[in-house]
Design a protein around this motif. Structure first.
Motif, mmCIF file in Angstrom:
data_model
loop_
_atom_site.group_PDB
_atom_site.id
_atom_site.type_symbol
_atom_site.label_atom_id
_atom_site.label_comp_id
_atom_site.label_asym_id
_atom_site.label_seq_id
_atom_site.Cartn_x
_atom_site.Cartn_y
_atom_site.Cartn_z
ATOM 1 N N ARG A 92 0.799 -1.223 0.000
ATOM 2 C CA ARG A 92 0.000 0.000 0.000
ATOM 3 C C ARG A 92 0.834 1.276 0.000
ATOM 4 O O ARG A 92 0.371 2.313 -0.440
ATOM 5 N N GLU A 93 2.075 1.230 0.471
ATOM 6 C CA GLU A 93 2.916 2.420 0.527
ATOM 7 C C GLU A 93 3.797 2.494 -0.716
ATOM 8 O O GLU A 93 4.318 1.477 -1.179
ATOM 9 N N ALA A 94 3.974 3.716 -1.254
ATOM 10 C CA ALA A 94 4.745 3.885 -2.486
ATOM 11 C C ALA A 94 6.188 3.423 -2.305
ATOM 12 O O ALA A 94 6.743 2.725 -3.172
ATOM 13 N N ALA A 95 6.821 3.799 -1.195
ATOM 14 C CA ALA A 95 8.212 3.395 -0.961
ATOM 15 C C ALA A 95 8.324 1.879 -0.821
ATOM 16 O O ALA A 95 9.276 1.266 -1.336
ATOM 17 N N THR A 129 2.681 2.261 -7.853
ATOM 18 C CA THR A 129 3.175 3.380 -7.046
ATOM 19 C C THR A 129 2.253 4.581 -7.152
ATOM 20 O O THR A 129 1.924 5.235 -6.155
ATOM 21 N N GLU A 130 1.806 4.881 -8.371
ATOM 22 C CA GLU A 130 0.900 6.012 -8.563
ATOM 23 C C GLU A 130 -0.432 5.757 -7.867
ATOM 24 O O GLU A 130 -0.994 6.664 -7.237
ATOM 25 N N ASN A 131 -0.941 4.538 -7.953
ATOM 26 C CA ASN A 131 -2.196 4.215 -7.269
ATOM 27 C C ASN A 131 -2.058 4.363 -5.754
ATOM 28 O O ASN A 131 -2.973 4.851 -5.077
ATOM 29 N N ALA A 132 -0.907 3.928 -5.214
ATOM 30 C CA ALA A 132 -0.679 4.073 -3.772
ATOM 31 C C ALA A 132 -0.633 5.549 -3.375
ATOM 32 O O ALA A 132 -1.171 5.944 -2.338
ATOM 33 N N ALA A 142 -3.244 7.415 -0.897
ATOM 34 C CA ALA A 142 -2.818 8.156 0.295
ATOM 35 C C ALA A 142 -3.374 9.582 0.277
ATOM 36 O O ALA A 142 -3.839 10.096 1.301
ATOM 37 N N GLU A 143 -3.343 10.230 -0.892
ATOM 38 C CA GLU A 143 -3.899 11.576 -0.996
ATOM 39 C C GLU A 143 -5.399 11.571 -0.751
ATOM 40 O O GLU A 143 -5.935 12.489 -0.116
ATOM 41 N N ALA A 144 -6.083 10.534 -1.259
ATOM 42 C CA ALA A 144 -7.525 10.448 -1.027
ATOM 43 C C ALA A 144 -7.836 10.291 0.459
ATOM 44 O O ALA A 144 -8.809 10.876 0.969
ATOM 45 N N LYS A 145 -7.016 9.491 1.165
ATOM 46 C CA LYS A 145 -7.226 9.332 2.603
ATOM 47 C C LYS A 145 -7.017 10.654 3.334
ATOM 48 O O LYS A 145 -7.771 10.982 4.266
ATOM 49 N N VAL A 146 -5.997 11.411 2.920
ATOM 50 C CA VAL A 146 -5.750 12.711 3.555
ATOM 51 C C VAL A 146 -6.924 13.655 3.297
ATOM 52 O O VAL A 146 -7.397 14.357 4.203
ATOM 53 N N ARG A 147 -7.393 13.682 2.033
ATOM 54 C CA ARG A 147 -8.530 14.551 1.718
ATOM 55 C C ARG A 147 -9.783 14.132 2.479
ATOM 56 O O ARG A 147 -10.552 14.981 2.926
ATOM 57 N N GLU A 148 -9.991 12.827 2.604
ATOM 58 C CA GLU A 148 -11.167 12.356 3.336
ATOM 59 C C GLU A 148 -11.078 12.736 4.816
ATOM 60 O O GLU A 148 -12.077 13.149 5.420
ATOM 61 N N ALA A 149 -9.875 12.593 5.387
ATOM 62 C CA ALA A 149 -9.705 12.995 6.784
ATOM 63 C C ALA A 149 -9.920 14.493 6.951
ATOM 64 O O ALA A 149 -10.544 14.945 7.919
ATOM 65 N N GLU A 150 -9.407 15.280 5.992
ATOM 66 C CA GLU A 150 -9.598 16.729 6.051
ATOM 67 C C GLU A 150 -11.069 17.087 5.882
ATOM 68 O O GLU A 150 -11.589 17.988 6.553
#
Length: 396
Positions: free
Chosen positions: A89-92, A169-172, A176-184
């Motif tokens: 799930r993580e890009a790295a 990597t792009e999907n991950a 992650a950005e979607a999760k941040v936006r959802e939390a915000e």
């Protein structure tokens, strides 16, 4: 390979053809022994050639079958590696998992290099670079190094693995950005609900302590006036009615101010600029304050942003008056680097209590903006609210 096999097959059957030709010559010349010898040799040569052809073809099929099995096993391993990478799930972690899977599949030393890196391979090694690109932009490079060369099949499969890793990597990253936006979004929704509850509580308290109490007092005064009239005390009744009328007018005035503060009619009908100017004229005349306005950049504001920013300006000005009052207030709205910055500064008494600005900060957050407080002119206070460009663009 097929052409070479056909050439070899024709060469193997050449002795049989020669023997057959000798047998024909024997028949024509009447030499039976030569004919029998030629035909016997042709049969023997043809049998030997057929025997060789059978075993050669069998060996060739075994070689091909082995190659197909090896390719199938390799493809199974490649698909298994893609599945392992897709579960990350993580890009790295995806890039690191890609490196490990590449080492396992190609039996080579694998590295994940930053975008644009072009290292040199050691003299005794063969090195191949496979860029990981997302929408044409290189995000990393997969480098494979080993002593033996990479054939065309290895290059194709490694390219497939690199492309899959880039997409994973792009999907991950997007996840992650979607999760941040959802939390915000959840945080802003919670803040909005809290702000609405606070506003309802404030209005309820204002109505209870203000207009409701005034109306109750007016009712008691009217009862007293009726009693005075019934007792023929007309002067007392006149005095009580005059006082009740004055309180009634004050109650109407407070309710009108409340309606104007919630949403001024001029803001709805004429826009942000005229509403702020009307508010500034009202506050300036009633408190003898000079209010300077610079509102040209406010034309880009969306309707919801205009309402929210108007409430921020009203709250900041009201706080400045309660602290001082000041003799001068400046309200400026300007565009800076695509953002809309609003500053309300005064020359009154400076405010150092952070809690006094929580309501303004809450309103700024509901507009996806942020607030800062600093020193104003002559020791006063300057409240600055910055809204992002996407939150301030005019609605179409």
């Amino acid at each position: 390979m097929r052409l070479r096999f056909a050439t070899q097959s024709s060469t193997r059957f050449a002795p049989a053809a020669v023997c057959a030709a000798v047998g024909v010559v024997g028949l024509v010349s009447g030499r039976n022994w030569l004919a029998w010898a030629g035909f016997a040799g042709a049969v023997a040569a043809a049998g030997a050639a057929a025997f060789w052809l059978f075993f050669a073809e069998r060996r060739r099929h075994r070689v091909k079958e082995g190659e197909l099995v090896a390719q199938a096993n390799f493809l199974d391993s490649l698909v298994e590696s893609m599945g392992t990478i897709a579960q990350t799930r993580e890009a790295a972690e995806i890039l690191e998992q890609t490196r490990r899977e590449a080492e396992r599949i190609f039996r080579a030393r694998a590295q994940i290099l930053p975008a644009g890196a072009k290292p040199q391979a050691a003299p005794a090694e063969r090195s191949v670079l496979f860029p990981l690109r997302v929408r044409g932009e290189e995000i990393a490079t997969l480098r494979l190094t080993r002593n033996r060369p990479f054939d065309r099949g290895d290059v194709v499969r490694a390219t497939v693995l690199a492309d899959f890793a880039a997409r994973a990597t792009e999907n991950a990253r997007l996840l992650a950005e979607a999760k941040v936006r959802e939390a915000e979004r959840a945080r802003l929704s919670e803040q909005l609900i809290t702000a609405e509850q606070d506003e309802r509580r404030r209005l309820a308290l204002f109505l209870h302590d203000g207009p409701v109490q005034s109306m109750s007092g007016i009712g008691l005064m009217l009862d007293a006036a009726i009693g005075s009239i019934e007792s023929q005390r007309l002067d007392d009744a006149r005095r009580v009615l005059a006082s009740a009328l004055e309180r009634h007018r004050e109650t109407i005035r407070s309710l009108r101010d409340l309606s104007f503060n919630i949403e001024p009619v001029v803001l709805r009908d004429q826009g942000f600029g005229p509403a702020v100017r009307a508010f500034a004229d009202q506050v300036g005349l009633s408190n003898q304050i000079q209010i300077d306005l610079d509102l040209d950049a406010a034309d880009r504001l969306a309707e919801k942003a205009q309402v929210g920013l108007y409430q921020i300006i009203r709250e900041a000005v009201s706080q400045a008056i309660r602290r001082g009052p000041p003799t001068r207030i400046a309200i400026r709205v300007e565009e800076l680097d695509g953002e809309i910055a609003t500053e309300i500064s005064d020359d009154g008494t400076g405010e150092r209590r952070r809690r006094s600005f929580e309501a303004i900060e809450e309103r700024a957050r509901t507009l996806n903006g942020h607030m800062t407080v600093g020193a104003g002119a002559n020791g006063g206070t300057a409240v600055r609210v910055v809204l992002p460009g996407y939150a301030a663009e005019s609605e179409t």
